[in-house]
Design an enzyme around this catalytic site. Structure first.
Site, mmCIF file in Angstrom:
data_model
loop_
_atom_site.group_PDB
_atom_site.id
_atom_site.type_symbol
_atom_site.label_atom_id
_atom_site.label_comp_id
_atom_site.label_asym_id
_atom_site.label_seq_id
_atom_site.Cartn_x
_atom_site.Cartn_y
_atom_site.Cartn_z
ATOM 1 N N ASN A 1 0.764 -1.253 0.145
ATOM 2 C CA ASN A 1 -0.075 -0.036 0.072
ATOM 3 C C ASN A 1 0.777 1.297 0.006
ATOM 4 O OD1 ASN A 1 0.630 -1.114 2.926
ATOM 5 N ND2 ASN A 1 -1.037 0.370 3.542
ATOM 6 N N GLU B 1 0.303 5.169 0.611
ATOM 7 C CA GLU B 1 -0.457 6.291 1.034
ATOM 8 C C GLU B 1 -0.053 7.745 0.351
ATOM 9 O OE1 GLU B 1 -0.957 5.857 5.124
ATOM 10 O OE2 GLU B 1 -2.269 3.813 4.819
ATOM 11 N N CYS C 1 -3.939 0.615 -2.686
ATOM 12 C CA CYS C 1 -3.975 -0.541 -1.802
ATOM 13 C C CYS C 1 -2.943 -1.612 -2.460
ATOM 14 C CB CYS C 1 -5.229 -1.274 -1.724
ATOM 15 S SG CYS C 1 -6.522 -0.401 -0.919
ATOM 16 N N GLU D 1 -3.168 -4.704 -3.304
ATOM 17 C CA GLU D 1 -3.691 -5.581 -4.309
ATOM 18 C C GLU D 1 -3.636 -4.853 -5.716
ATOM 19 O OE1 GLU D 1 -4.778 -4.722 -1.280
ATOM 20 O OE2 GLU D 1 -6.179 -6.485 -0.576
ATOM 21 N N CYS E 1 -10.594 -4.524 0.079
ATOM 22 C CA CYS E 1 -11.463 -3.523 -0.061
ATOM 23 C C CYS E 1 -12.341 -3.530 -1.202
ATOM 24 C CB CYS E 1 -11.019 -2.130 0.134
ATOM 25 S SG CYS E 1 -10.172 -1.379 -1.374
ATOM 26 N N CYS F 1 -10.818 -2.780 -4.409
ATOM 27 C CA CYS F 1 -9.659 -3.771 -4.907
ATOM 28 C C CYS F 1 -10.423 -4.969 -5.434
ATOM 29 C CB CYS F 1 -8.738 -4.046 -3.977
ATOM 30 S SG CYS F 1 -7.447 -2.977 -3.532
HETATM 31 N N1 THU Z 1 -5.112 -1.510 2.481
HETATM 32 C C1 THU Z 1 -4.728 -2.243 1.502
HETATM 33 O O1 THU Z 1 -3.520 -1.922 1.023
HETATM 34 N N2 THU Z 1 -5.317 -3.422 1.219
HETATM 35 C C2 THU Z 1 -6.366 -3.832 2.063
HETATM 36 O O2 THU Z 1 -6.858 -4.807 1.448
HETATM 37 C C3 THU Z 1 -6.817 -3.114 2.966
HETATM 38 C C4 THU Z 1 -6.476 -1.628 2.959
HETATM 39 C C5 THU Z 1 -4.406 -0.224 3.059
HETATM 40 C C6 THU Z 1 -4.862 1.088 2.424
HETATM 41 C C7 THU Z 1 -4.263 2.157 3.526
HETATM 42 O O3 THU Z 1 -3.188 2.258 3.231
HETATM 43 C C8 THU Z 1 -4.375 0.973 4.856
HETATM 44 O O4 THU Z 1 -4.387 -0.144 4.380
HETATM 45 C C9 THU Z 1 -5.284 1.494 5.894
HETATM 46 O O5 THU Z 1 -6.660 1.483 5.321
#
Ligand code: THU
Length: 133
Positions: free
Chosen positions: A42, A44, A53, A55, A87, A90
């Protein structure tokens, strides 16, 4: 590669997470139909909505490398006390490329893996009906 191997790669990817805002590391290992594996983490942003994310980043890396056929994806969320599923965004994006029966595996440790399919996480995706025609 088996699920344990893919989970290990997903954990390695999670270590590379750029998540200074949530402090929640996620890693993904995407298995291509040809046996190659692409990982993602991930990423940000201070404009929170621009976060992507693990994925989707793994899938973008694979598609960018010319891959179009995928066998499954394993997601590691080592900071969580329980398995965290992909999520909604994704799920939609994975469903564009993965067949409905492709395994989606997620967990915070190798001992608590949930095994499902993209078709279960994102059912009734009409795209797959279109592809049959
Ligand atoms: N996140 C992912 O990368 N994948 C998921 O399946 C759940 C959420 C990340 C997004 C964000 O950077 C952090 O997790 C918190 O939500």
């Amino acid at each position: 590669m088996d699920i344990d191997g893919l989970f290990g790669l997903a954990l390695e990817a999670a270590k590379r997470s750029y998540s200074p805002y949530s402090r929640f590391k996620v890693g993904a290992a995407l298995l291509c139909a040809d046996g190659s594996v692409f990982s993602g983490t991930n990423m940000e942003n201070r404009s929170f909505g621009l976060t992507t994310c693990a994925e989707r980043n793994a899938l973008a890396a694979a598609v960018g490398a010319g891959k179009r056929a995928f066998a499954g994806i394993v997601v590691a969320t080592p900071d969580a006390e329980y398995p965290v599923s992909p999520c909604g965004a994704c799920r939609q994006v994975l469903s564009e490329f993965l067949p409905p029966d492709a395994p989606v595996v997620f967990g915070s440790s190798a001992k608590d893996l949930v095994v499902t399919t993209i078709g279960q996480l994102f059912p009734y995706d009409a795209l797959h009906e279109l592809k049959k025609n």
